[in-house]
Design an enzyme around this catalytic site. Sequence first.
Site, PDB file in Angstrom:
ATOM      1  N   GLU A 194     -14.112   1.173  -1.655  1.00  0.00           N
ATOM      2  CA  GLU A 194     -14.054   0.423  -2.907  1.00  0.00           C
ATOM      3  C   GLU A 194     -15.410   0.267  -3.577  1.00  0.00           C
ATOM      4  O   GLU A 194     -15.512   0.337  -4.813  1.00  0.00           O
ATOM      5  CB  GLU A 194     -13.425  -0.954  -2.666  1.00  0.00           C
ATOM      6  CG  GLU A 194     -11.921  -0.934  -2.488  1.00  0.00           C
ATOM      7  CD  GLU A 194     -11.480  -0.425  -1.126  1.00  0.00           C
ATOM      8  OE1 GLU A 194     -10.278  -0.104  -0.969  1.00  0.00           O
ATOM      9  OE2 GLU A 194     -12.336  -0.365  -0.206  1.00  0.00           O
ATOM     10  N   HIS A 196      -3.375  -8.066   2.331  1.00  0.00           N
ATOM     11  CA  HIS A 196      -2.754  -7.525   1.118  1.00  0.00           C
ATOM     12  C   HIS A 196      -2.054  -8.635   0.332  1.00  0.00           C
ATOM     13  O   HIS A 196      -1.188  -8.350  -0.487  1.00  0.00           O
ATOM     14  CB  HIS A 196      -1.719  -6.451   1.471  1.00  0.00           C
ATOM     15  CG  HIS A 196      -2.264  -5.291   2.245  1.00  0.00           C
ATOM     16  ND1 HIS A 196      -2.616  -5.388   3.571  1.00  0.00           N
ATOM     17  CD2 HIS A 196      -2.507  -4.015   1.878  1.00  0.00           C
ATOM     18  CE1 HIS A 196      -3.052  -4.209   4.004  1.00  0.00           C
ATOM     19  NE2 HIS A 196      -3.001  -3.362   2.993  1.00  0.00           N
TER      20      HIS A 196
END
Length: 216
Positions: free
Chosen positions: A74, A141
């Site tokens: 990321e 998540h």
Amino acid sequence: MSGQRNSGGAAPRTDHEVTYVDAIRIALAEEMDRDERVILLGEDIGVYGGAFKATAGLLERFGPQRVIDTPVVEEAIVGAAIGASLRGLRPVVEMQFFDFAARAFDMITNFAAKHRYRTGLGVPIVIRGPSGAGVHAGPFHSQSPEGYFARTPGLAVVVPSTAADARGLLKAAIRDEDPSSSSSTSSSTGGRRKSFPRATASSPSGRRPSGAPAAT
């Protein structure tokens, strides 16, 4: 790639009920049609079409130079987007789940958000993705990290609540000259359809005018 263009293809119809994810996909396609500087970066956004299918069909429509599958890193994705924006592009980064933005926190808060203050140059990127619980996705998540970014000067935080807002605010964020974080609750990315007026344009993001052209 530079400048803006209008595609000769027909725009997606928006005078019916669509899902929240449909609205995101429509906004992305409209802005990519409108401005060839808009590119997409993220994990599995190309061939697979994104974890929630927000980018389904865009690779076939716009090609691999504008819909770019990235490695699972990321901080590198956001860093590449920042660099691309400083070279004249308008990147939209998809975080597969917004929890993973924590990996790029330094790039987002200490570089992108502060770049205008330090240099006078904005970083026109959008970092978007699903956040929150409701889809049984587990501890990594299901978080809602918007609060961390809301405390960052120079970074707009957008959390649309309806399909129409998802389209309008995403379009406004893409046209903004400074960085924006746009998240949607994971549970809202399901198949429930909402009314979606054809005339929905970009929505004001609450920030100072950036000199962007009038929304259409």
